[in-house]
Scaffold this active site. Structure first.
Site: not given
Length: 310
Positions: A116-118, A287
């Protein structure tokens, strides 16, 4: 040159479109996508996934599970960009820099789950420090992260770029029930012994993430300070092509973090800030939620998976 056939299921979503764009012009792969009138045809999707070498799933969780269940041909390999299989046994976690040998595990895997991104930022910061004994596994971790609105997918882009964009809020904190689906993923891959508090948010900018984790020095092992944490991260990511760790002097000279600083790249930029007098330390990651947080990471994992194909 032998071409690998790559099927992108869900290539019209935010992540799928960016993956498709990043793969344009490649000579070592051939991309299979379905025409618009067949994208929701379960039989055509099943036929496509069973005919490819590697399937990239850019789907809602339920649809991703259905796609995997439809696989009948043993040789089909899967890279899932949804959160459906991130903590599922038998799936390799697609964070190549997480630990030694992770890139090789991805290269040889038949089932890879894109992070996942986080969690990319949280695990990127915490995993080396927990593994190195500098942050206790039972530390009461709180993760705060702010993403661009593209993290909501097409709905977020429409909200902020569509006809009613003028009424879109400048900042929204959500997941207030503290039951966000990313929390178990962070807990597992950061090697925490209990669930972290995770507070996500998004702002009125298209893409990028700033993620922070505050630490109290008095709760860390004796002698652990900002320099020790920074050195541990720097050692872990030494030589990495996509993860950088700022020096303490560089971090100390900074006055702010711009979530958009790494946009358009597959880079993960890590920082350690410290107020030694107060005994407080801040870990931070910057990011692109569509880069290292999604499509960039997917292409990086695909590159590794293609090594076995070649």
């Amino acid at each position: 040159m032998t071409q690998a056939l790559v099927f992108i299921d869900g290539d019209q979503g935010t992540t799928g479109l960016q993956i498709h764009e990043r793969l344009q012009g490649r000579q070592d792969i051939r991309i299979l996508t379905l025409p618009p009138d067949e994208r929701k045809n379960s039989q055509r999707r099943a036929d496509a996934i069973n005919s490819c070498d590697i399937a990239i799933l850019c789907l809602p969780d339920a649809a991703a599970r259905e796609a995997v269940a439809a696989i009948r041909r043993p040789g089909v390999r899967v890279l899932d960009a949804s959160s459906a299989h991130r903590t599922t046994q038998g799936w390799v976690y697609g964070f190549p820099e997480m630990q030694a040998g992770q890139d090789a595990a991805i290269a040889h895997a038949d089932r890879v789950s894109n992070p996942g991104c986080y969690p990319t930022g949280a695990v990127g910061l915490l995993r080396p420090l927990v593994a190195g004994g500098l942050v206790p596994a039972d530390y009461p971790i709180t993760v705060h992260a702010v993403s661009g609105y593209s993290g909501k997918g097409r709905a977020g882009v429409q909200e902020y770029e569509g006809e009613d964009a003028g009424s879109a809020p400048p900042y929204v904190a959500y997941g207030l029930g503290l039951a966000h689906k990313h929390a178990p993923e962070i807990e597992r891959y950061a090697q925490l012994s209990s669930r972290p508090v995770f507070i996500p948010a998004y702002g009125a900018f298209r893409q990028g993430i700033v993620l922070t984790i505050a630490l109290q020095q008095r709760l860390l092992p004796p002698g652990t300070d900002g320099a020790a944490l920074q050195a541990c991260l720097a050692r872990h990511y030494a030589g990495s092509a996509h993860v950088s760790v700022a020096g303490l002097a560089e971090a100390a000279a900074m006055t702010h973090l711009d979530p958009r600083a790494a946009n358009g790249s597959n880079d993960l930029c890590l920082y350690v800030f410290e107020n030694a007098g107060a005994g407080q330390i801040l870990l931070a990651a910057v990011f692109d939620n569509l880069g290292k947080g999604a499509s960039g990471a997917a292409v990086q994992n695909l590159e590794l998976m293609l090594q076995r194909s070649h």
